[in-house]
Motif scaffolding. Sequence first.
Motif, PDB file in Angstrom:
ATOM      1  N   GLY A 242       1.103  -1.323  -0.154  1.00  0.00           N
ATOM      2  CA  GLY A 242       0.206   0.167  -0.003  1.00  0.00           C
ATOM      3  C   GLY A 242       0.797   1.559  -0.082  1.00  0.00           C
ATOM      4  O   GLY A 242      -0.033   2.220  -0.715  1.00  0.00           O
ATOM      5  N   GLY A 243       1.762   1.024   0.989  1.00  0.00           N
ATOM      6  CA  GLY A 243       2.920   2.111   0.887  1.00  0.00           C
ATOM      7  C   GLY A 243       3.324   2.876  -0.520  1.00  0.00           C
ATOM      8  O   GLY A 243       3.769   3.975  -0.960  1.00  0.00           O
ATOM      9  N   ALA A 244       4.286   1.387  -1.118  1.00  0.00           N
ATOM     10  CA  ALA A 244       4.315   1.594  -2.502  1.00  0.00           C
ATOM     11  C   ALA A 244       3.344   2.510  -3.839  1.00  0.00           C
ATOM     12  O   ALA A 244       3.742   3.217  -4.015  1.00  0.00           O
ATOM     13  CB  ALA A 244       5.137   0.595  -2.502  1.00  0.00           C
ATOM     14  N   LEU A 245       2.118   1.684  -3.250  1.00  0.00           N
ATOM     15  CA  LEU A 245       1.053   1.999  -5.159  1.00  0.00           C
ATOM     16  C   LEU A 245       1.088   3.808  -4.146  1.00  0.00           C
ATOM     17  O   LEU A 245       0.666   4.037  -4.993  1.00  0.00           O
ATOM     18  CB  LEU A 245      -0.305   1.405  -3.518  1.00  0.00           C
ATOM     19  CG  LEU A 245      -1.275   1.303  -5.149  1.00  0.00           C
ATOM     20  CD1 LEU A 245      -0.707   1.669  -6.310  1.00  0.00           C
ATOM     21  CD2 LEU A 245      -2.623   0.703  -4.667  1.00  0.00           C
ATOM     22  N   LEU A 246       0.195   4.159  -2.781  1.00  0.00           N
ATOM     23  CA  LEU A 246       0.611   5.408  -2.265  1.00  0.00           C
ATOM     24  C   LEU A 246       1.622   6.238  -2.955  1.00  0.00           C
ATOM     25  O   LEU A 246       1.541   7.379  -3.754  1.00  0.00           O
ATOM     26  CB  LEU A 246      -0.368   5.621  -1.055  1.00  0.00           C
ATOM     27  CG  LEU A 246      -0.936   5.546  -0.668  1.00  0.00           C
ATOM     28  CD1 LEU A 246      -0.784   5.150   1.042  1.00  0.00           C
ATOM     29  CD2 LEU A 246      -2.175   6.424  -1.020  1.00  0.00           C
ATOM     30  N   GLY A 247       2.790   5.819  -2.698  1.00  0.00           N
ATOM     31  CA  GLY A 247       4.289   7.019  -3.463  1.00  0.00           C
ATOM     32  C   GLY A 247       4.475   6.771  -4.304  1.00  0.00           C
ATOM     33  O   GLY A 247       4.715   7.746  -5.514  1.00  0.00           O
ATOM     34  N   ALA A 248       4.157   5.756  -5.729  1.00  0.00           N
ATOM     35  CA  ALA A 248       3.603   5.993  -6.848  1.00  0.00           C
ATOM     36  C   ALA A 248       2.756   6.232  -7.143  1.00  0.00           C
ATOM     37  O   ALA A 248       3.073   7.515  -8.181  1.00  0.00           O
ATOM     38  CB  ALA A 248       3.357   4.506  -7.579  1.00  0.00           C
ATOM     39  N   VAL A 249       1.808   6.921  -6.508  1.00  0.00           N
ATOM     40  CA  VAL A 249       0.581   7.669  -7.141  1.00  0.00           C
ATOM     41  C   VAL A 249       0.837   8.925  -6.406  1.00  0.00           C
ATOM     42  O   VAL A 249       1.106  10.302  -7.552  1.00  0.00           O
ATOM     43  CB  VAL A 249      -0.970   7.589  -6.800  1.00  0.00           C
ATOM     44  CG1 VAL A 249      -1.735   8.610  -6.167  1.00  0.00           C
ATOM     45  CG2 VAL A 249      -1.243   6.072  -7.036  1.00  0.00           C
ATOM     46  N   ASN A 250       2.091   9.241  -6.064  1.00  0.00           N
ATOM     47  CA  ASN A 250       1.728  10.454  -5.408  1.00  0.00           C
ATOM     48  C   ASN A 250       2.953  11.444  -6.518  1.00  0.00           C
ATOM     49  O   ASN A 250       2.955  12.435  -7.153  1.00  0.00           O
ATOM     50  CB  ASN A 250       3.104  10.457  -3.685  1.00  0.00           C
ATOM     51  CG  ASN A 250       3.349  11.987  -3.447  1.00  0.00           C
ATOM     52  OD1 ASN A 250       2.693  12.551  -4.025  1.00  0.00           O
ATOM     53  ND2 ASN A 250       4.834  11.880  -3.288  1.00  0.00           N
ATOM     54  N   LEU A 251       4.276  10.736  -6.820  1.00  0.00           N
ATOM     55  CA  LEU A 251       5.237  10.882  -8.054  1.00  0.00           C
ATOM     56  C   LEU A 251       4.972  10.669  -9.079  1.00  0.00           C
ATOM     57  O   LEU A 251       4.822  12.209  -9.842  1.00  0.00           O
ATOM     58  CB  LEU A 251       6.206   8.957  -7.935  1.00  0.00           C
ATOM     59  CG  LEU A 251       7.188   9.245  -6.502  1.00  0.00           C
ATOM     60  CD1 LEU A 251       7.904   8.712  -6.674  1.00  0.00           C
ATOM     61  CD2 LEU A 251       7.882  11.274  -6.350  1.00  0.00           C
ATOM     62  N   THR A 252       3.401  10.322  -9.864  1.00  0.00           N
ATOM     63  CA  THR A 252       3.049  10.428 -10.814  1.00  0.00           C
ATOM     64  C   THR A 252       2.188  11.728 -10.803  1.00  0.00           C
ATOM     65  O   THR A 252       2.547  12.266 -12.056  1.00  0.00           O
ATOM     66  CB  THR A 252       2.421   9.487 -10.894  1.00  0.00           C
ATOM     67  OG1 THR A 252       2.821   7.990 -11.272  1.00  0.00           O
ATOM     68  CG2 THR A 252       1.711   9.320 -12.723  1.00  0.00           C
ATOM     69  N   PHE A 253       1.751  11.533 -10.430  1.00  0.00           N
ATOM     70  CA  PHE A 253       0.569  12.798  -9.745  1.00  0.00           C
ATOM     71  C   PHE A 253       1.907  14.765  -9.729  1.00  0.00           C
ATOM     72  O   PHE A 253       1.458  15.116 -10.557  1.00  0.00           O
ATOM     73  CB  PHE A 253       0.003  12.878  -8.644  1.00  0.00           C
ATOM     74  CG  PHE A 253      -1.026  14.129  -8.345  1.00  0.00           C
ATOM     75  CD1 PHE A 253      -2.049  14.934  -9.437  1.00  0.00           C
ATOM     76  CD2 PHE A 253      -0.265  15.004  -7.387  1.00  0.00           C
ATOM     77  CE1 PHE A 253      -2.716  15.791  -9.322  1.00  0.00           C
ATOM     78  CE2 PHE A 253      -1.071  16.256  -7.230  1.00  0.00           C
ATOM     79  CZ  PHE A 253      -2.557  16.796  -8.507  1.00  0.00           C
ATOM     80  N   GLY A 254       2.874  14.276  -8.897  1.00  0.00           N
ATOM     81  CA  GLY A 254       3.770  15.246  -8.905  1.00  0.00           C
ATOM     82  C   GLY A 254       4.464  15.912 -10.090  1.00  0.00           C
ATOM     83  O   GLY A 254       5.087  16.260 -10.562  1.00  0.00           O
ATOM     84  N   THR A 255       4.788  14.541 -10.638  1.00  0.00           N
ATOM     85  CA  THR A 255       5.338  14.035 -12.210  1.00  0.00           C
ATOM     86  C   THR A 255       4.559  15.685 -12.773  1.00  0.00           C
ATOM     87  O   THR A 255       5.187  15.540 -14.117  1.00  0.00           O
ATOM     88  CB  THR A 255       6.026  13.386 -13.261  1.00  0.00           C
ATOM     89  OG1 THR A 255       6.822  13.163 -11.895  1.00  0.00           O
ATOM     90  CG2 THR A 255       6.918  13.468 -13.872  1.00  0.00           C
ATOM     91  N   ALA A 256       3.154  15.142 -13.334  1.00  0.00           N
ATOM     92  CA  ALA A 256       2.309  15.072 -13.848  1.00  0.00           C
ATOM     93  C   ALA A 256       2.400  17.042 -13.926  1.00  0.00           C
ATOM     94  O   ALA A 256       2.065  18.029 -14.336  1.00  0.00           O
ATOM     95  CB  ALA A 256       1.085  14.982 -13.999  1.00  0.00           C
ATOM     96  N   LEU A 257       2.149  17.156 -12.798  1.00  0.00           N
ATOM     97  CA  LEU A 257       1.757  18.186 -12.404  1.00  0.00           C
ATOM     98  C   LEU A 257       2.534  19.452 -12.186  1.00  0.00           C
ATOM     99  O   LEU A 257       2.404  20.682 -13.135  1.00  0.00           O
ATOM    100  CB  LEU A 257       1.644  18.680 -10.831  1.00  0.00           C
ATOM    101  CG  LEU A 257       1.290  20.295 -10.127  1.00  0.00           C
ATOM    102  CD1 LEU A 257      -0.814  20.274 -10.359  1.00  0.00           C
ATOM    103  CD2 LEU A 257       0.629  20.139  -8.378  1.00  0.00           C
ATOM    104  N   VAL A 258       3.375  19.091 -12.346  1.00  0.00           N
ATOM    105  CA  VAL A 258       5.042  19.936 -12.361  1.00  0.00           C
ATOM    106  C   VAL A 258       5.802  19.950 -14.290  1.00  0.00           C
ATOM    107  O   VAL A 258       5.787  21.110 -14.607  1.00  0.00           O
ATOM    108  CB  VAL A 258       5.997  19.248 -12.189  1.00  0.00           C
ATOM    109  CG1 VAL A 258       7.909  21.005 -12.474  1.00  0.00           C
ATOM    110  CG2 VAL A 258       6.505  19.409 -10.137  1.00  0.00           C
ATOM    111  N   THR A 259       5.072  18.765 -14.992  1.00  0.00           N
ATOM    112  CA  THR A 259       5.397  19.363 -15.783  1.00  0.00           C
ATOM    113  C   THR A 259       3.948  19.203 -16.955  1.00  0.00           C
ATOM    114  O   THR A 259       4.831  20.107 -18.028  1.00  0.00           O
ATOM    115  CB  THR A 259       5.031  17.961 -16.738  1.00  0.00           C
ATOM    116  OG1 THR A 259       6.555  16.739 -16.140  1.00  0.00           O
ATOM    117  CG2 THR A 259       5.147  17.508 -18.481  1.00  0.00           C
TER     118      THR A 259
END
Length: 279
Positions: A242-259
């Motif tokens: 669960g932690g890995a999945l939440l971390g992946a969602v966080n990284l993906t969203f952050g990457t999309a937002l910054v991009t």
Amino acid sequence: MSADPFDDPALDESLDLYQLLADAVDSLLSMTGAQIVASLAIVGIASDVLAESLLVRVFEDTLTLVRENADTSQPEVQQLITDLERTIEAAGLTVDLSAPVLLVGLLALAILVEAIRIVAVRAFANDELDGVPRALAARRLPIAAAYGFVAVILIYLAIGIVSVLTFFLLFVPALFVYIGLLFVRQEIAVADKGPIQAISGSWGLVKGNRWEILGLAVVLFLVTLGTWVLASLLVGPAGTVGGALLGAVNLTFGTALVTEAYVRLSARSDDRPDRQPSI
């Protein structure tokens, strides 16, 4: 020189934070977003397992050292042994590998995460939301991932040094540096720049837009804090996954937002002399 020390004169047009958030959510919920989340989650689980294994290895070696060299009749030594044994028993998923192998594995996975994020930046920057095109993902990926990994290390060093030297200023200079370097990965992935060029390019792109980027950084912090709180509630194997999945969602969203912000700022700065053609 601008009267505001935190910002410089910029174009009148401003970033629409609400629209950036909406576009980032669309990217996260797309097929491409799902592929990036899945990839990061798998690597995240592997990283957690290796990190937990390394921690257990350190505790086991410490336990052996205490038993062989300390006076085990002493109450404090007995308590230390008990605490170490409980910590080892409470460990989640682990693998039985030597410490050097675990360290090499963690390094390889960290570079792999950077490669995945490079691919994510390229896909989101090109509005490829129906799946990551193979050609887009593979183009100079090893070099870009290596550049990104080196740039991340340089950024952390810069922020760490500035934080230590200016702690009495409530870390405002470190925040200034963080905001100025927010688009380094995007410069590497999209504009094919090396680490130093990417740092310079990000700094130049942010110049004149720092207050807007500060709002973006606040959103990133709040999302990261929220996912960290949720992940901290999970324990055992469920916590690892669960932690890995939440971390992946966080990284993906952050990457999309910054991009998304990077694409908009780049469109307003196409006449920059250091600007390279985007993919």
